[in-house]
Design a protein around this motif. Structure first.
Motif: not given
Length: 262
Positions: A62-75
């Motif tokens: 699923d998509r995220e919109v910023d690096i913090d969101g990317f990081a939270d999703a991958m974590a």
């Protein structure tokens, strides 16, 4: 590559990933210009079980919109896939390295060691328009429009001249990328800035940079190395933004000892 494909659902949403090998897990995060197969060529020579994640908007993630969101999703995905085996080594390239750094900043319990391939704390102001330009190219002409630029960020000109098959292979990968996800990732990279947070990352970090990397050049790596309290910087001559693709043996020689804790 015999890589089992899986999908998990985390509190941040759906994440897809490949799994290869046996032993202790390590997580792999790909660049903007590649996909999760970008490390396949070296996985047999790296110690442990590789979990190669699709970043947000790529594959079935699923998509995220910023690096913090990317990081939270991958974590969340790493914690789910490696339950009971945390912390783990996290390897990132390009976009994936910024995401990996974000995971270490925001979720330090997930990361035992960090390998950042083509990374920095932030992009200098003159470098940021490149992401807006690539996003505009894709908006106007689709993924095919950005392929020539992407190839010359991934590889050196000499490598492309000597390996014409790389052009076809990487273009095919780019054409599978969702244009909207690519544009979102470009905007996330344009705004990324860990300058004030990198000092909080106290796990061992290996920074790998190709001496011909025009996307995340050596001065960016040096700046990041100065900010991180427990880092080592290694350079790879004659390669660009994806050393694991351009010089697999050289890449393996740089990272195996670090992954094994030596």
């Amino acid at each position: 590559m015999d890589s089992e494909s899986k999908t998990i659902t985390t509190p941040r949403g759906r994440v897809s990933f490949g799994e290869h090998g046996a032993g202790a897990p390590f997580a792999v995060l790909h660049s903007l210009l590649t996909d999760r197969t970008a490390f396949d060529i070296v996985l047999d020579d790296l110690p442990g079980r590789a979990l190669t994640f699709d970043l947000p908007g790529f594959g079935l993630t699923d998509r995220e919109v910023d690096i913090d969101g990317f990081a939270d999703a991958m974590a969340a995905a790493i914690a789910d896939a490696c339950a009971g085996e945390l912390p783990v080594t996290v390897v990132g390239n390009g976009l994936g390295s910024f995401v990996a750094l974000g995971v270490a900043v925001r979720h330090p319990e997930v990361v035992g060691r960090l390998i950042l391939v083509g990374c920095g704390a932030t992009f200098p102001e003159p470098a940021r328009p490149a992401f807006a330009n690539m996003a505009a190219m894709v908006e106007e002409g689709g993924m095919g429009a950005v392929a020539p630029v992407a190839l010359r960020r991934i590889f050196t000109e000499q490598y492309l001249d000597d390996h014409p098959e790389a052009t076809a292979q990487r273009t095919e990968v780019l054409m599978r990328t969702d244009p909207g996800a690519f544009i979102s990732a470009c905007r996330a990279l344009q705004d990324v800035d860990f300058t004030g947070q990198a000092g909080s990352v106290d796990c061992p970090v290996l920074i790998v940079v190709g001496e011909e990397d025009a996307a995340t050049p050596l001065p960016m790596a040096r700046e990041l190395d100065e900010l991180l309290p427990n880092s080592t910087l290694v350079t790879m001559p004659g390669v660009a933004h994806a050393p694991q693709l351009q010089d697999p043996d050289g890449f393996v020689s740089k990272v195996v000892g670090f992954m094994e804790g030596s």
